[in-house]
Design a protein around this motif. Structure first.
Motif, PDB file in Angstrom:
ATOM      1  N   ILE A   4      -1.374  -7.355 -16.459  1.00  0.00           N
ATOM      2  CA  ILE A   4      -1.469  -6.423 -15.341  1.00  0.00           C
ATOM      3  C   ILE A   4      -0.794  -7.069 -14.137  1.00  0.00           C
ATOM      4  N   ALA A   5       0.220  -6.408 -13.617  1.00  0.00           N
ATOM      5  CA  ALA A   5       0.946  -6.897 -12.447  1.00  0.00           C
ATOM      6  C   ALA A   5       0.488  -6.094 -11.230  1.00  0.00           C
ATOM      7  N   ILE A   6      -0.064  -6.778 -10.232  1.00  0.00           N
ATOM      8  CA  ILE A   6      -0.829  -6.074  -9.208  1.00  0.00           C
ATOM      9  C   ILE A   6      -0.068  -5.865  -7.894  1.00  0.00           C
ATOM     10  N   GLU A   7       1.184  -6.292  -7.804  1.00  0.00           N
ATOM     11  CA  GLU A   7       1.963  -6.097  -6.569  1.00  0.00           C
ATOM     12  C   GLU A   7       3.338  -5.543  -6.937  1.00  0.00           C
ATOM     13  N   GLU A   8       3.365  -4.280  -7.300  1.00  0.00           N
ATOM     14  CA  GLU A   8       4.572  -3.646  -7.823  1.00  0.00           C
ATOM     15  C   GLU A   8       4.867  -2.414  -6.966  1.00  0.00           C
ATOM     16  N   HIS A   9       6.074  -2.327  -6.424  1.00  0.00           N
ATOM     17  CA  HIS A   9       6.301  -1.485  -5.259  1.00  0.00           C
ATOM     18  C   HIS A   9       6.973  -0.155  -5.556  1.00  0.00           C
ATOM     19  N   VAL A  10       6.716   0.770  -4.635  1.00  0.00           N
ATOM     20  CA  VAL A  10       7.334   2.094  -4.671  1.00  0.00           C
ATOM     21  C   VAL A  10       7.812   2.422  -3.258  1.00  0.00           C
ATOM     22  N   LEU A  11       8.781   3.331  -3.198  1.00  0.00           N
ATOM     23  CA  LEU A  11       9.235   3.884  -1.920  1.00  0.00           C
ATOM     24  C   LEU A  11       9.585   5.351  -2.149  1.00  0.00           C
ATOM     25  N   PRO A  12       8.622   6.253  -1.965  1.00  0.00           N
ATOM     26  CA  PRO A  12       8.897   7.681  -2.132  1.00  0.00           C
ATOM     27  C   PRO A  12       9.960   8.147  -1.148  1.00  0.00           C
ATOM     28  N   TYR A 285       7.890  -6.305  -8.406  1.00  0.00           N
ATOM     29  CA  TYR A 285       8.893  -5.334  -8.819  1.00  0.00           C
ATOM     30  C   TYR A 285       9.237  -4.410  -7.649  1.00  0.00           C
ATOM     31  N   PRO A 286      10.507  -4.019  -7.466  1.00  0.00           N
ATOM     32  CA  PRO A 286      11.678  -4.436  -8.250  1.00  0.00           C
ATOM     33  C   PRO A 286      12.425  -5.615  -7.657  1.00  0.00           C
ATOM     34  N   TYR A 287      11.862  -6.238  -6.622  1.00  0.00           N
ATOM     35  CA  TYR A 287      12.608  -7.266  -5.901  1.00  0.00           C
ATOM     36  C   TYR A 287      12.817  -8.526  -6.729  1.00  0.00           C
ATOM     37  N   GLN A 288      11.845  -8.874  -7.550  1.00  0.00           N
ATOM     38  CA  GLN A 288      11.951 -10.080  -8.360  1.00  0.00           C
ATOM     39  C   GLN A 288      12.111  -9.745  -9.845  1.00  0.00           C
ATOM     40  N   TYR A 289      12.558  -8.531 -10.131  1.00  0.00           N
ATOM     41  CA  TYR A 289      12.622  -8.111 -11.532  1.00  0.00           C
ATOM     42  C   TYR A 289      13.590  -8.976 -12.336  1.00  0.00           C
ATOM     43  N   ARG A 290      13.106  -9.419 -13.518  1.00  0.00           N
ATOM     44  CA  ARG A 290      13.943 -10.166 -14.458  1.00  0.00           C
ATOM     45  C   ARG A 290      13.688  -9.613 -15.862  1.00  0.00           C
ATOM     46  N   PRO A 291      14.724  -9.291 -16.613  1.00  0.00           N
ATOM     47  CA  PRO A 291      14.536  -8.795 -17.984  1.00  0.00           C
ATOM     48  C   PRO A 291      14.274  -9.945 -18.949  1.00  0.00           C
TER      49      PRO A 291
END
Length: 324
Positions: A4-12, A285-291
């Motif tokens: 569970i990743a608890i700091e994952e961002h949105v911008l409507p 996410y998505p600033y530090q996203y790594r696949p």
């Protein structure tokens, strides 16, 4: 193992539009969300789910990105309702993959508390995200008191997300290298983290945790520098006249999360400082996203017991919010 990743961002789009059109709403950080970052922030559907799968995250706890609604004044009241309704809709559409932290109109003290209560009781949000200052009013200002009282009453956590320092601070310490470098230095390189860490320390010194001893807050980025300067910060006990030693507030009112900084050394420092039961997981996410299953590889590769890994990955969060 569930992650569970608890700091994952949105911008409507509606919030982005408000930042672009309401005078003073954009504090400069809108420029950090160009291109693919902006597209990922706006998406709450299949693309986000696919990228979660690619990094190994099972559940994202969605929250509005910085600066939230802090700079919108009374305009933030209705926008907070619509934003939280949107987040709740996303959770309802994928309840096994999404949870949410409420967005608050922090410039309006009573409205912020009412929206927090509505978001928890009616929408099922797990807590709320704060962005530090409203103008020049720091988190220990009375404007935030109704929010702290409500969060303590509802027994829900508050995530203190970094906000860009005020213009006078940026001009004094983070300027002079050209616009792109100045913005980076005052935000993700350094400025954000001093700003958020100072806000947490102000909560302690302002007696917030003395008034609400069960209130729980979360700091990202392994404690926003506070964690690494505790040896000096505890010297405030000589002058603060708080009800408890400063280190006690850190160990009883604070949770830490990684914010995508997958560092075993920082994790060990956190364990040594606050204990393994007060550490959460996040990818920012998505600033530090790594696949490449990066989040799961980090958890799996830790030289810790499976029990401890499960606490970091999901159990500590589930305990904090009172269930899955």
């Amino acid at each position: 193992m569930k992650i569970i990743a608890i700091e994952e961002h949105v911008l409507p789009d509606e919030v982005k539009q408000a930042w672009n059109t309401i005078p003073g709403a954009d504090d400069g950080t809108l420029g950090l969300n160009p291109g693919v970052i902006g597209e990922r922030l706006a998406d709450l559907g299949e693309q986000r789910l696919a990228l979660m799968d690619a990094t190994g995250v099972d559940v994202q706890v969605l929250s509005l990105t910085t600066p939230g609604l802090n700079n919108l004044g009374h305009h933030g009241i209705d926008l907070a309702r619509r934003t939280n309704d949107l987040l709740a809709e996303a959770v309802a559409g994928n309840p096994s993959r999404f949870q949410a932290m409420a967005a608050l109109p922090s410039a309006e003290a009573e409205a912020a508390a009412l929206e927090l209560q509505r978001s928890i009781e009616d929408l099922g949000c797990k807590g709320a995200v704060l962005f530090g200052r409203v103008g020049d009013k720091n988190l220990d200002d009375p404007i935030f008191e109704p929010t702290f009282a409500c969060a303590a009453e509802l027994d829900v956590p508050l995530l203190i997300h970094p906000q860009i320092p005020q213009a006078s601070v940026r001009d004094a310490y983070y300027a002079g290298f050209g616009a792109p470098i100045d913005l980076a230095l005052s935000t993700f390189a350094l400025g954000w983290h001093f700003e958020a860490g100072v806000q947490f320390v102000r909560l302690i010194l302002g007696g917030v945790f003395d008034r609400y001893p069960k209130l729980q807050v979360i700091l990202g980025h392994w404690g926003e520098l506070v964690l690494f300067y505790l040896e000096r910060l505890v010297m405030l006990d000589r002058v603060s006249k708080l009800q408890r030693p400063l280190i006690d507030y850190v160990r009883t009112n604070l949770y830490l999360t990684a914010s995508g900084m997958f560092s075993p050394a920082y994790l060990q420092q956190a364990i040594d400082t606050v204990g393994v039961d007060r550490i959460l997981f996040s990818t920012d996410y998505p600033y530090q996203y790594r696949p490449g299953n990066n989040a799961r590889h980090f958890i799996d590769g830790l030289e810790l017991t499976d029990t401890t890994k499960s606490k970091l990955a999901h159990r500590n969060w589930e305990h904090l919010i009172g269930g899955p």
